[in-house]
Design a protein around this motif. Structure first.
Motif, PDB file in Angstrom:
ATOM      1  N   MET A  88      27.762 -10.098  18.665  1.00  0.00           N
ATOM      2  CA  MET A  88      27.058  -9.415  17.578  1.00  0.00           C
ATOM      3  C   MET A  88      26.821 -10.523  16.489  1.00  0.00           C
ATOM      4  O   MET A  88      27.762 -11.237  16.035  1.00  0.00           O
ATOM      5  CB  MET A  88      27.640  -8.270  16.771  1.00  0.00           C
ATOM      6  CG  MET A  88      26.798  -7.279  16.090  1.00  0.00           C
ATOM      7  SD  MET A  88      25.345  -6.333  17.170  1.00  0.00           S
ATOM      8  CE  MET A  88      26.470  -5.458  18.176  1.00  0.00           C
ATOM      9  N   ASP A  89      25.706 -10.615  15.580  1.00  0.00           N
ATOM     10  CA  ASP A  89      25.535 -11.576  14.531  1.00  0.00           C
ATOM     11  C   ASP A  89      26.041 -10.925  13.228  1.00  0.00           C
ATOM     12  O   ASP A  89      25.846  -9.982  12.970  1.00  0.00           O
ATOM     13  CB  ASP A  89      24.103 -11.826  14.574  1.00  0.00           C
ATOM     14  CG  ASP A  89      23.299 -12.365  15.677  1.00  0.00           C
ATOM     15  OD1 ASP A  89      24.072 -13.496  16.003  1.00  0.00           O
ATOM     16  OD2 ASP A  89      22.477 -12.186  16.045  1.00  0.00           O
ATOM     17  N   LYS A  90      26.705 -12.059  12.538  1.00  0.00           N
ATOM     18  CA  LYS A  90      27.379 -11.507  11.323  1.00  0.00           C
ATOM     19  C   LYS A  90      26.234 -11.947  10.161  1.00  0.00           C
ATOM     20  O   LYS A  90      25.765 -13.161  10.038  1.00  0.00           O
ATOM     21  CB  LYS A  90      28.542 -12.246  11.004  1.00  0.00           C
ATOM     22  CG  LYS A  90      29.252 -12.164   9.976  1.00  0.00           C
ATOM     23  CD  LYS A  90      30.564 -12.798   9.845  1.00  0.00           C
ATOM     24  CE  LYS A  90      31.475 -12.601   8.380  1.00  0.00           C
ATOM     25  NZ  LYS A  90      32.696 -13.325   8.391  1.00  0.00           N
ATOM     26  N   LEU A  91      25.958 -10.939   9.470  1.00  0.00           N
ATOM     27  CA  LEU A  91      24.997 -11.171   8.309  1.00  0.00           C
ATOM     28  C   LEU A  91      25.637 -11.317   6.832  1.00  0.00           C
ATOM     29  O   LEU A  91      26.596 -10.604   6.644  1.00  0.00           O
ATOM     30  CB  LEU A  91      24.177 -10.023   8.063  1.00  0.00           C
ATOM     31  CG  LEU A  91      23.082  -9.778   6.894  1.00  0.00           C
ATOM     32  CD1 LEU A  91      22.205 -10.783   7.045  1.00  0.00           C
ATOM     33  CD2 LEU A  91      22.582  -8.277   7.142  1.00  0.00           C
ATOM     34  N   ALA A  92      25.084 -12.460   6.207  1.00  0.00           N
ATOM     35  CA  ALA A  92      25.386 -12.506   4.679  1.00  0.00           C
ATOM     36  C   ALA A  92      24.297 -12.051   3.928  1.00  0.00           C
ATOM     37  O   ALA A  92      23.125 -12.725   4.005  1.00  0.00           O
ATOM     38  CB  ALA A  92      26.067 -13.751   4.313  1.00  0.00           C
TER      39      ALA A  92
END
Length: 331
Positions: free
Chosen positions: A1-5
């Motif tokens: 799962m991609d981590k978003l900022a």
């Protein structure tokens, strides 16, 4: 799962910061629940030397929501483009994908989900593009359209009706961080990266609170910086105009000689003075334009840090950064 900022540059945004934090935290929660981003995704507020309580509010939000809200405090006011760059470069080692958005909530946070979808389809950069400019005044709408057309004529690649609301993958931010310019114009730099891109369209809203931090003076400065940082065509145009005036001067000389030899000499004091003023003004314009380019070279060759980071709030732990290589960003 991609981590978003989600990177949010802030300058004197005390009136809207709490609203922005609430709205963006809601977006993170919704996307996490749908399984589109990692649960440790976060918001990164960048305080650009605000003179009000913006940083205090960021600290309050970080204390209340340490996992969702982080902050970067710049040592002074460096401008929107530098503040946004500081946020992107700081976030790139903490996440897989970033989205930049202004704190005023004029950009529609609802399309962030669509940006994430386009990212999952393989796009490294996703531009948030306004559908129309009906909410703008006639003057702002006309000047904005003229700006984009002028940029195109000058050979600068930009996305029409796109500001700084965009998604960037980690590798796109890595490539962007290799650009060394001090004279930043991010809207012109992003198309140079060259990775696969997509657009999402939205309707821009009114500010949630507070006043615009981009008055006409700053907008004009940004426009000129964009043109002069990416194109030398203005100098070429001045050269062409100079040659054209020389051509007409030769025609005027031929006419003057013809009048002299045919005995039709007419006193030309007015035309002489006007021509002197015109050519003098043109020369000053040309010298000033060339001077602007030389000034940019002067600024670039000094290679001073683009910004200094005073403090970073991340993962519930305050990290003081004292003018280290990470803080004094020149990449």
């Amino acid at each position: 799962m991609d981590k978003l900022a989600i990177v949010v540059p802030c300058y004197n945004e005390e009136e809207v910061l709490k609203l922005a934090s609430e709205a963006l935290r809601g977006v993170l929660a919704d996307l996490t629940e749908k399984g589109k981003i990692a649960g440790d995704s976060f918001i990164l507020f960048v305080n650009d030397g605000s003179k009000d309580r913006t940083w205090e509010l960021i600290e309050e939000e970080h204390t209340a929501y340490p996992a969702q809200v982080s902050g970067v405090k710049l040592a002074g006011n460096v401008g929107h483009q530098f503040a946004l760059t500081a946020g992107l470069v700081t976030a790139k080692d903490m996440c897989d994908v970033t989205i930049s958005i202004d704190a005023d909530l004029q950009d529609d946070v609802a399309v962030i989900e669509e940006m994430i979808d386009r990212f999952h389809e393989g796009n490294d950069i996703v531009y948030g593009v306004r559908r129309e400019r009906k909410t703008d005044t006639f003057f702002k709408r006309t000047t904005a359209q003229a700006f984009y057309k002028l940029m195109g004529l000058m050979g600068v690649k930009t996305v029409y009706n796109h500001a700084d609301f965009r998604l960037m993958s980690r590798r796109a931010v890595e490539e962007f961080s290799k650009y060394k310019e001090t004279n930043l114009f991010l809207r012109g730099m992003m198309p140079l990266i060259g990775y696969q891109t997509a657009n999402v369209y939205y309707d821009r809203k009114e500010r949630a609170a507070g006043e615009s931090k981009y008055p006409l003076k700053k907008m004009l400065a940004l426009a000129f910086n964009g043109i002069s940082s990416f194109s030398v065509k203005p100098i070429s145009l001045i050269l062409g105009l100079g040659l054209l005036i020389i051509f007409f001067s030769i025609l005027a000389l031929i006419y003057a000689l013809f009048s002299y030899f045919t005995g039709h000499v007419v006193p030309g004091w007015t035309s002489l003075i006007l021509s002197i003023w015109f050519l003098g003004g043109l020369q000053l314009l040309a010298i000033g334009l060339v001077g602007q380019y030389i000034g940019k070279i002067y600024i670039e060759v000094k290679q001073r840090p683009r910004y200094n980071i005073e403090k970073v709030l991340y993962d519930a732990a305050d990290t003081d950064v004292e003018r280290s290589d990470a803080a004094n960003e020149k990449e």
